[in-house]
Design a protein around this motif. Structure first.
Motif, short mmCIF file in Angstrom:
data_model
loop_
_atom_site.label_atom_id
_atom_site.label_comp_id
_atom_site.label_asym_id
_atom_site.label_seq_id
_atom_site.Cartn_x
_atom_site.Cartn_y
_atom_site.Cartn_z
N ARG A 29 16.30 7.93 -49.59
CA ARG A 29 16.29 9.32 -49.55
C ARG A 29 17.18 9.85 -50.39
O ARG A 29 18.38 9.50 -50.29
CB ARG A 29 16.33 9.64 -48.18
N GLU A 30 17.05 10.84 -51.11
CA GLU A 30 18.09 11.49 -51.90
C GLU A 30 18.04 13.11 -51.73
O GLU A 30 17.30 13.73 -51.28
CB GLU A 30 17.75 11.23 -53.35
N PHE A 31 19.26 13.65 -52.01
CA PHE A 31 19.76 15.10 -52.08
C PHE A 31 18.92 15.74 -53.01
O PHE A 31 18.97 15.37 -53.87
CB PHE A 31 21.15 15.39 -51.91
N VAL A 32 18.44 16.71 -52.53
CA VAL A 32 17.87 17.63 -53.52
C VAL A 32 18.58 19.04 -53.71
O VAL A 32 19.10 19.69 -54.70
CB VAL A 32 16.29 18.08 -52.95
N ALA A 33 18.87 19.89 -52.47
CA ALA A 33 19.47 21.10 -52.61
C ALA A 33 20.15 21.48 -50.76
O ALA A 33 19.46 21.09 -49.93
CB ALA A 33 18.67 22.38 -52.74
N GLY A 34 21.10 22.04 -50.89
CA GLY A 34 21.98 22.56 -49.75
C GLY A 34 22.37 24.08 -49.75
O GLY A 34 22.45 24.57 -50.87
N SER A 35 22.34 24.68 -48.41
CA SER A 35 22.97 25.94 -48.30
C SER A 35 23.77 25.92 -47.19
O SER A 35 23.35 25.36 -46.13
CB SER A 35 21.50 26.62 -48.30
N VAL A 75 8.00 12.72 -50.74
CA VAL A 75 8.26 13.33 -49.23
C VAL A 75 9.60 14.34 -49.16
O VAL A 75 10.30 13.57 -49.59
CB VAL A 75 7.67 12.33 -48.21
N TYR A 76 9.31 15.54 -48.91
CA TYR A 76 10.33 16.32 -48.80
C TYR A 76 10.86 16.55 -47.51
O TYR A 76 9.84 16.79 -46.60
CB TYR A 76 10.08 17.76 -49.46
N TYR A 77 12.07 16.46 -46.91
CA TYR A 77 12.29 16.81 -45.59
C TYR A 77 13.64 17.73 -45.70
O TYR A 77 14.44 17.72 -46.56
CB TYR A 77 13.08 15.32 -45.27
N CYS A 78 13.53 18.70 -44.62
CA CYS A 78 14.71 19.52 -44.47
C CYS A 78 15.54 19.09 -43.33
O CYS A 78 14.84 18.09 -42.63
CB CYS A 78 13.90 20.84 -44.09
N THR A 79 16.72 19.43 -43.20
CA THR A 79 17.50 19.06 -42.32
C THR A 79 18.65 19.95 -42.07
O THR A 79 18.84 20.78 -43.09
CB THR A 79 18.10 17.68 -42.49
N VAL A 80 19.51 20.18 -40.99
CA VAL A 80 20.49 21.01 -40.83
C VAL A 80 21.46 20.17 -40.16
O VAL A 80 21.66 19.22 -39.37
CB VAL A 80 20.12 22.19 -39.86
N ASN A 81 22.76 20.76 -40.39
CA ASN A 81 24.09 20.12 -39.76
C ASN A 81 24.90 21.34 -39.32
O ASN A 81 25.13 22.26 -40.07
CB ASN A 81 24.71 19.22 -40.84
N PRO A 82 25.18 21.22 -37.91
CA PRO A 82 25.82 22.17 -37.09
C PRO A 82 27.36 22.42 -37.51
O PRO A 82 28.01 23.38 -37.19
CB PRO A 82 25.49 22.16 -35.69
N THR A 83 27.93 21.13 -38.40
CA THR A 83 29.24 21.28 -38.57
C THR A 83 29.38 21.61 -39.86
O THR A 83 30.50 22.46 -40.19
CB THR A 83 29.43 19.81 -38.36
N ARG A 84 28.92 21.09 -40.88
CA ARG A 84 29.41 21.04 -42.36
C ARG A 84 28.25 20.81 -43.34
O ARG A 84 27.24 19.95 -42.76
CB ARG A 84 30.53 20.17 -42.62
N PHE A 85 28.44 21.11 -44.40
CA PHE A 85 27.38 20.67 -45.57
C PHE A 85 27.74 19.37 -45.98
O PHE A 85 29.01 19.04 -46.04
CB PHE A 85 27.30 21.50 -46.84
N SER A 86 26.75 18.39 -46.43
CA SER A 86 27.00 17.35 -46.68
C SER A 86 25.88 17.06 -47.59
O SER A 86 24.66 17.42 -47.56
CB SER A 86 27.01 16.17 -45.86
N SER A 87 26.14 16.11 -48.73
CA SER A 87 24.89 15.67 -49.77
C SER A 87 24.48 14.27 -49.36
O SER A 87 23.75 13.66 -50.09
CB SER A 87 25.22 15.89 -51.27
N ARG A 88 24.87 13.73 -48.05
CA ARG A 88 24.75 12.38 -47.59
C ARG A 88 23.57 12.40 -46.76
O ARG A 88 24.10 12.95 -45.75
CB ARG A 88 25.72 11.61 -47.54
N SER A 89 22.71 11.76 -46.88
CA SER A 89 21.63 11.84 -45.78
C SER A 89 22.43 11.44 -44.42
O SER A 89 21.65 11.87 -43.43
CB SER A 89 20.49 10.98 -46.18
N TYR A 90 22.95 10.25 -44.31
CA TYR A 90 23.52 9.80 -43.17
C TYR A 90 24.30 10.68 -42.21
O TYR A 90 24.97 10.61 -41.14
CB TYR A 90 24.21 8.60 -43.29
#
Length: 121
Positions: free
Chosen positions: A43-49, A91-106
């Protein structure tokens, strides 16, 4: 919960718009990201906001072609994909992090079910 939609089959050079509905939380407080996974690949990073969309980051492979945006009032994250290439098939996946942005899936715990994007030559 995260519900991604908008995938499909498109010819190279075409466009698709992916949506991710976020429920059970307040999107405005989260960093949001799109990742993708092609068959046999990680799984690889595509875009973040983050910061309510004031800050964004893109993978080099999609920079200038993809745009991430968010509608915090409707708890929706959008990925506009233009000038699609066959190598964007995944396959494209969306995800959220309540703490901070990261480009690492883990660094992400919450994932949607994914939506398949197939780009034909």
């Amino acid at each position: 919960q995260l519900q991604a939609s908008g995938g499909g089959l498109v010819q190279a050079g075409g466009s698709l718009r992916l949506s991710c509905a976020v429920s059970g939380g307040t999107l405005s407080a989260y960093a949001a990201a799109w990742f993708r996974q092609a068959p046999g690949r990680e799984r690889e990073f595509v875009a973040g906001s983050w910061w309510g969309g004031h800050s964004t980051r893109y993978a080099n492979s999609v920079e200038g072609r993809f745009t991430i945006s968010r509608d915090d009032s409707n708890n929706t994250v959008i990925l506009q994909m233009n000038s699609l290439k066959t190598e964007d098939t995944a396959v494209y996946y969306c995800t959220v992090n309540p703490t901070r942005f990261s480009s690492r899936s883990y660094d992400y715990t919450y994932w949607g079910q994914g939506t398949l994007v197939t780009v034909s030559s």
